[in-house]
Scaffold this motif. Structure first.
Motif, PDB file in Angstrom:
ATOM      1  N   SER A  25       1.233  71.048  42.274  1.00 45.09           N
ATOM      2  CA  SER A  25       0.595  71.528  41.047  1.00 45.09           C
ATOM      3  C   SER A  25      -0.579  72.454  41.365  1.00 45.09           C
ATOM      4  O   SER A  25      -0.742  73.497  40.734  1.00 45.09           O
ATOM      5  CB  SER A  25       0.104  70.351  40.214  1.00 45.09           C
ATOM      6  OG  SER A  25       1.183  69.579  39.777  1.00 45.09           O
ATOM      7  N   ALA A  26      -1.381  72.083  42.349  1.00 44.64           N
ATOM      8  CA  ALA A  26      -2.530  72.904  42.723  1.00 44.64           C
ATOM      9  C   ALA A  26      -2.084  74.249  43.295  1.00 44.64           C
ATOM     10  O   ALA A  26      -2.654  75.299  42.973  1.00 44.64           O
ATOM     11  CB  ALA A  26      -3.401  72.165  43.731  1.00 44.64           C
ATOM     12  N   SER A  28       0.778  75.819  42.754  1.00 44.90           N
ATOM     13  CA  SER A  28       1.394  76.656  41.729  1.00 44.90           C
ATOM     14  C   SER A  28       0.343  77.260  40.805  1.00 44.90           C
ATOM     15  O   SER A  28       0.462  78.417  40.396  1.00 44.90           O
ATOM     16  CB  SER A  28       2.425  75.874  40.921  1.00 44.90           C
ATOM     17  OG  SER A  28       1.801  74.864  40.162  1.00 44.90           O
ATOM     18  N   ALA A  29      -0.700  76.515  40.490  1.00 44.14           N
ATOM     19  CA  ALA A  29      -1.782  77.063  39.667  1.00 44.14           C
ATOM     20  C   ALA A  29      -2.499  78.175  40.424  1.00 44.14           C
ATOM     21  O   ALA A  29      -2.826  79.219  39.843  1.00 44.14           O
ATOM     22  CB  ALA A  29      -2.759  75.959  39.279  1.00 44.14           C
ATOM     23  N   LEU A  32      -0.361  81.307  40.403  1.00 46.32           N
ATOM     24  CA  LEU A  32      -0.389  81.971  39.103  1.00 46.32           C
ATOM     25  C   LEU A  32      -1.678  82.770  38.932  1.00 46.32           C
ATOM     26  O   LEU A  32      -1.651  83.922  38.474  1.00 46.32           O
ATOM     27  CB  LEU A  32      -0.238  80.942  37.985  1.00 46.32           C
ATOM     28  CG  LEU A  32      -0.177  81.496  36.568  1.00 46.32           C
ATOM     29  CD1 LEU A  32       1.018  82.415  36.403  1.00 46.32           C
ATOM     30  CD2 LEU A  32      -0.122  80.363  35.564  1.00 46.32           C
ATOM     31  N   VAL A  33      -2.794  82.192  39.318  1.00 47.11           N
ATOM     32  CA  VAL A  33      -4.075  82.903  39.231  1.00 47.11           C
ATOM     33  C   VAL A  33      -4.066  84.123  40.144  1.00 47.11           C
ATOM     34  O   VAL A  33      -4.544  85.205  39.760  1.00 47.11           O
ATOM     35  CB  VAL A  33      -5.241  81.949  39.559  1.00 47.11           C
ATOM     36  CG1 VAL A  33      -6.544  82.711  39.742  1.00 47.11           C
ATOM     37  CG2 VAL A  33      -5.392  80.897  38.477  1.00 47.11           C
TER      38      VAL A  33
END
Length: 69
Positions: A25-26, A28-29, A32-33
């Motif tokens: 999750s970290a 992928s975030a 995206l950023v």
């Protein structure tokens, strides 16, 4: 004794799965950023390049006697 070992293995597997999910999750975030930052940088570069160009029509009107190469 074997039952404690089995429980410990299952608990460790579940903890590893939870840690992997949190890491995914970290990451992928962050990806995206980073993608959004690259797109924003590309748009800013395009605007900067477009605004820094001397358009021939405008330059000809401002400096009618200039020499062309």
């Amino acid at each position: 004794m074997e039952e404690q070992y089995t429980q410990a293995v299952e608990r460790t597997k579940q903890e590893a799965i939870d840690a992997a999910d949190a890491a995914a999750s970290a990451v992928s975030a962050g990806a995206l950023v980073a993608f959004l930052a690259l797109v924003l940088g590309a748009v800013a570069g395009w605007f900067g390049g477009h605004s820094g160009v001397a358009h021939p029509v405008i330059v000809d009107r401002l400096l009618p006697g200039r020499r062309r190469l």
